[in-house]
Design a protein around this motif. Structure first.
Motif, PDB file in Angstrom:
ATOM      1  N   VAL A  94       0.848  -1.202   0.000  1.00  0.00           N
ATOM      2  CA  VAL A  94       0.000   0.000   0.000  1.00  0.00           C
ATOM      3  C   VAL A  94       0.879   1.246   0.000  1.00  0.00           C
ATOM      4  CG1 VAL A  94      -1.676   1.334   1.336  1.00  0.00           C
ATOM      5  CG2 VAL A  94      -1.994  -1.120   1.064  1.00  0.00           C
ATOM      6  N   GLY A  95       1.911   1.249   0.836  1.00  0.00           N
ATOM      7  CA  GLY A  95       2.816   2.397   0.895  1.00  0.00           C
ATOM      8  C   GLY A  95       3.520   2.644  -0.428  1.00  0.00           C
ATOM      9  N   ALA A  96       4.028   1.580  -1.028  1.00  0.00           N
ATOM     10  CA  ALA A  96       4.710   1.726  -2.319  1.00  0.00           C
ATOM     11  C   ALA A  96       3.729   2.156  -3.403  1.00  0.00           C
ATOM     12  CB  ALA A  96       5.391   0.414  -2.712  1.00  0.00           C
ATOM     13  N   GLY A  97       2.531   1.580  -3.402  1.00  0.00           N
ATOM     14  CA  GLY A  97       1.528   1.928  -4.411  1.00  0.00           C
ATOM     15  C   GLY A  97       1.055   3.363  -4.287  1.00  0.00           C
ATOM     16  N   LEU A  98       0.802   3.806  -3.051  1.00  0.00           N
ATOM     17  CA  LEU A  98       0.369   5.193  -2.863  1.00  0.00           C
ATOM     18  C   LEU A  98       1.503   6.176  -3.142  1.00  0.00           C
ATOM     19  CD1 LEU A  98      -1.946   4.961   0.280  1.00  0.00           C
ATOM     20  CD2 LEU A  98      -2.603   5.198  -2.130  1.00  0.00           C
ATOM     21  N   GLY A  99       2.728   5.788  -2.772  1.00  0.00           N
ATOM     22  CA  GLY A  99       3.884   6.624  -3.109  1.00  0.00           C
ATOM     23  C   GLY A  99       4.037   6.765  -4.615  1.00  0.00           C
ATOM     24  N   LEU A 100       3.827   5.655  -5.318  1.00  0.00           N
ATOM     25  CA  LEU A 100       3.882   5.684  -6.779  1.00  0.00           C
ATOM     26  C   LEU A 100       2.808   6.603  -7.343  1.00  0.00           C
ATOM     27  CD1 LEU A 100       4.809   4.661  -9.549  1.00  0.00           C
ATOM     28  CD2 LEU A 100       3.391   2.625  -9.181  1.00  0.00           C
ATOM     29  N   PHE A 101       1.604   6.502  -6.807  1.00  0.00           N
ATOM     30  CA  PHE A 101       0.510   7.356  -7.277  1.00  0.00           C
ATOM     31  C   PHE A 101       0.827   8.833  -7.037  1.00  0.00           C
ATOM     32  CE2 PHE A 101      -3.688   9.387  -6.480  1.00  0.00           C
ATOM     33  CZ  PHE A 101      -4.157   9.327  -7.785  1.00  0.00           C
ATOM     34  N   LEU A 102       1.368   9.160  -5.861  1.00  0.00           N
ATOM     35  CA  LEU A 102       1.719  10.556  -5.573  1.00  0.00           C
ATOM     36  C   LEU A 102       2.829  11.049  -6.498  1.00  0.00           C
ATOM     37  CD1 LEU A 102       1.552  10.598  -1.677  1.00  0.00           C
ATOM     38  CD2 LEU A 102      -0.029  11.658  -3.291  1.00  0.00           C
ATOM     39  N   ALA A 103       3.817  10.190  -6.765  1.00  0.00           N
ATOM     40  CA  ALA A 103       4.886  10.583  -7.699  1.00  0.00           C
ATOM     41  C   ALA A 103       4.312  10.816  -9.093  1.00  0.00           C
ATOM     42  CB  ALA A 103       5.973   9.508  -7.731  1.00  0.00           C
ATOM     43  N   MET A 104       3.311  10.014  -9.463  1.00  0.00           N
ATOM     44  CA  MET A 104       2.674  10.195 -10.773  1.00  0.00           C
ATOM     45  C   MET A 104       1.873  11.493 -10.818  1.00  0.00           C
ATOM     46  SD  MET A 104       1.476   6.299 -11.541  1.00  0.00           S
ATOM     47  CE  MET A 104       0.968   6.550 -13.239  1.00  0.00           C
ATOM     48  N   LEU A 105       1.277  11.882  -9.698  1.00  0.00           N
ATOM     49  CA  LEU A 105       0.522  13.136  -9.662  1.00  0.00           C
ATOM     50  C   LEU A 105       1.441  14.353  -9.748  1.00  0.00           C
ATOM     51  CD1 LEU A 105      -2.233  12.521  -6.955  1.00  0.00           C
ATOM     52  CD2 LEU A 105      -2.492  12.584  -9.436  1.00  0.00           C
ATOM     53  N   VAL A 106       2.625  14.255  -9.176  1.00  0.00           N
ATOM     54  CA  VAL A 106       3.570  15.376  -9.165  1.00  0.00           C
ATOM     55  C   VAL A 106       4.215  15.564 -10.540  1.00  0.00           C
ATOM     56  CG1 VAL A 106       5.792  16.103  -8.184  1.00  0.00           C
ATOM     57  CG2 VAL A 106       4.008  15.207  -6.698  1.00  0.00           C
ATOM     58  N   GLN A 107       4.327  14.512 -11.305  1.00  0.00           N
ATOM     59  CA  GLN A 107       5.053  14.547 -12.579  1.00  0.00           C
ATOM     60  C   GLN A 107       4.560  15.632 -13.545  1.00  0.00           C
ATOM     61  OE1 GLN A 107       7.797  13.281 -12.707  1.00  0.00           O
ATOM     62  NE2 GLN A 107       8.320  12.362 -14.650  1.00  0.00           N
ATOM     63  N   PRO A 108       3.247  15.757 -13.807  1.00  0.00           N
ATOM     64  CA  PRO A 108       2.811  16.822 -14.727  1.00  0.00           C
ATOM     65  C   PRO A 108       3.052  18.227 -14.173  1.00  0.00           C
ATOM     66  CG  PRO A 108       1.004  15.289 -14.283  1.00  0.00           C
ATOM     67  CD  PRO A 108       2.155  14.887 -13.431  1.00  0.00           C
ATOM     68  N   VAL A 109       2.998  18.369 -12.852  1.00  0.00           N
ATOM     69  CA  VAL A 109       3.254  19.682 -12.241  1.00  0.00           C
ATOM     70  C   VAL A 109       4.711  20.077 -12.465  1.00  0.00           C
ATOM     71  CG1 VAL A 109       3.291  20.950 -10.052  1.00  0.00           C
ATOM     72  CG2 VAL A 109       1.441  19.321 -10.524  1.00  0.00           C
ATOM     73  N   LEU A 110       5.615  19.121 -12.271  1.00  0.00           N
ATOM     74  CA  LEU A 110       7.037  19.402 -12.517  1.00  0.00           C
ATOM     75  C   LEU A 110       7.286  19.730 -13.982  1.00  0.00           C
ATOM     76  CD1 LEU A 110       8.652  16.581 -10.345  1.00  0.00           C
ATOM     77  CD2 LEU A 110       8.556  19.029  -9.829  1.00  0.00           C
ATOM     78  N   GLN A 111       6.593  19.027 -14.864  1.00  0.00           N
ATOM     79  CA  GLN A 111       6.749  19.288 -16.297  1.00  0.00           C
ATOM     80  C   GLN A 111       6.252  20.681 -16.654  1.00  0.00           C
ATOM     81  OE1 GLN A 111       3.738  19.061 -18.613  1.00  0.00           O
ATOM     82  NE2 GLN A 111       5.067  19.899 -20.188  1.00  0.00           N
ATOM     83  N   LYS A 112       5.096  21.043 -16.114  1.00  0.00           N
ATOM     84  CA  LYS A 112       4.500  22.340 -16.463  1.00  0.00           C
ATOM     85  C   LYS A 112       5.380  23.499 -15.995  1.00  0.00           C
ATOM     86  CE  LYS A 112       0.436  25.179 -15.803  1.00  0.00           C
ATOM     87  NZ  LYS A 112      -0.849  25.335 -15.137  1.00  0.00           N
ATOM     88  N   HIS A 113       5.889  23.409 -14.767  1.00  0.00           N
ATOM     89  CA  HIS A 113       6.673  24.502 -14.213  1.00  0.00           C
ATOM     90  C   HIS A 113       8.162  24.375 -14.526  1.00  0.00           C
ATOM     91  CE1 HIS A 113       3.169  26.106 -12.266  1.00  0.00           C
ATOM     92  NE2 HIS A 113       2.924  24.933 -11.699  1.00  0.00           N
ATOM     93  N   PRO A 118      14.223  25.743 -14.304  1.00  0.00           N
ATOM     94  CA  PRO A 118      14.979  24.568 -14.753  1.00  0.00           C
ATOM     95  C   PRO A 118      15.167  23.487 -13.683  1.00  0.00           C
ATOM     96  CG  PRO A 118      16.044  26.570 -15.516  1.00  0.00           C
ATOM     97  CD  PRO A 118      14.938  26.994 -14.587  1.00  0.00           C
ATOM     98  N   VAL A 119      15.242  23.889 -12.425  1.00  0.00           N
ATOM     99  CA  VAL A 119      15.408  22.894 -11.351  1.00  0.00           C
ATOM    100  C   VAL A 119      14.209  21.941 -11.332  1.00  0.00           C
ATOM    101  CG1 VAL A 119      15.510  22.610  -8.841  1.00  0.00           C
ATOM    102  CG2 VAL A 119      16.875  24.364  -9.948  1.00  0.00           C
ATOM    103  N   LEU A 120      13.017  22.470 -11.546  1.00  0.00           N
ATOM    104  CA  LEU A 120      11.828  21.614 -11.575  1.00  0.00           C
ATOM    105  C   LEU A 120      11.841  20.706 -12.798  1.00  0.00           C
ATOM    106  CD1 LEU A 120       9.031  24.035 -10.327  1.00  0.00           C
ATOM    107  CD2 LEU A 120      10.322  22.331  -9.051  1.00  0.00           C
ATOM    108  N   GLY A 121      12.397  21.183 -13.896  1.00  0.00           N
ATOM    109  CA  GLY A 121      12.555  20.331 -15.075  1.00  0.00           C
ATOM    110  C   GLY A 121      13.481  19.160 -14.789  1.00  0.00           C
TER     111      GLY A 121
END
Length: 164
Positions: A94-113, A118-121
């Motif tokens: 559960v911890g690994a799966g939810l961590g994976l989901f949170l990392a997936m949610l952050v990915q588009p935000v990092l891409q957009k900003h 550049p650090v976020l890129g």
């Protein structure tokens, strides 16, 4: 069940129901899908960067396959969370799966900003590696749980056939 049977099978280890097995197997398949999609993301990002037109990265059409695959991967993340609810795997899964989901949610935000900061890129690329690691951990933990459940079922069946 007799008292002897309850002593053989510890209370914390119970055979998995069919629905839980389905959910845990689904979590494992979802994690493998994330690994495959992440590898494809690396390929499409490399292709897109080397095929860049004279546009800024944020507007380059050569990165469209990378972006579309990334957005499609978010659907896999939502399915993963639903399967975590259905399968109710171990705490590590559960911890690994939810961590994976949170990392997936952050990915588009990092891409957009990441275009303006550049650090976020750079963190966008590092987060992709974190996603692969968390997906691999999810695969390993769910596989171990399914193997343990299969072993428990086999030993329970053997005990039942022994006539004790």
């Amino acid at each position: 069940m007799s008292a002897a049977t309850t002593e053989v099978v510890p209370a914390r280890i119970r055979p998995l129901t069919g629905v839980r097995k389905f959910g845990i197997r689904g979590v494992r398949v979802s994690a493998w899908t994330v690994i495959g999609a992440a590898c494809a993301q690396i390929v499409t990002a490399g292709f897109g960067l080397f095929a860049l037109e004279k546009l800024p990265i944020g507007e380059a059409s050569s990165l469209d396959p990378h972006r579309m695959l990334g957005y499609a991967s978010e659907i896999v993340g939502v399915i993963l969370v639903l399967l975590l609810i259905v399968g109710r795997p171990t705490g590590r899964a559960v911890g690994a799966g939810l961590g994976l989901f949170l990392a997936m949610l952050v990915q588009p935000v990092l891409q957009k900003h990441g275009v303006g900061i550049p650090v976020l890129g750079a963190l966008h690329a590092a987060n992709a590696l974190v996603m692969i690691a968390l997906a691999w951990l999810t695969v390993r933990v769910t596989t171990a749980q399914l193997r343990e459940a299969a072993s428990l079922e086999a030993s329970c069946a053997l005990f039942a056939r022994s006539g004790r």
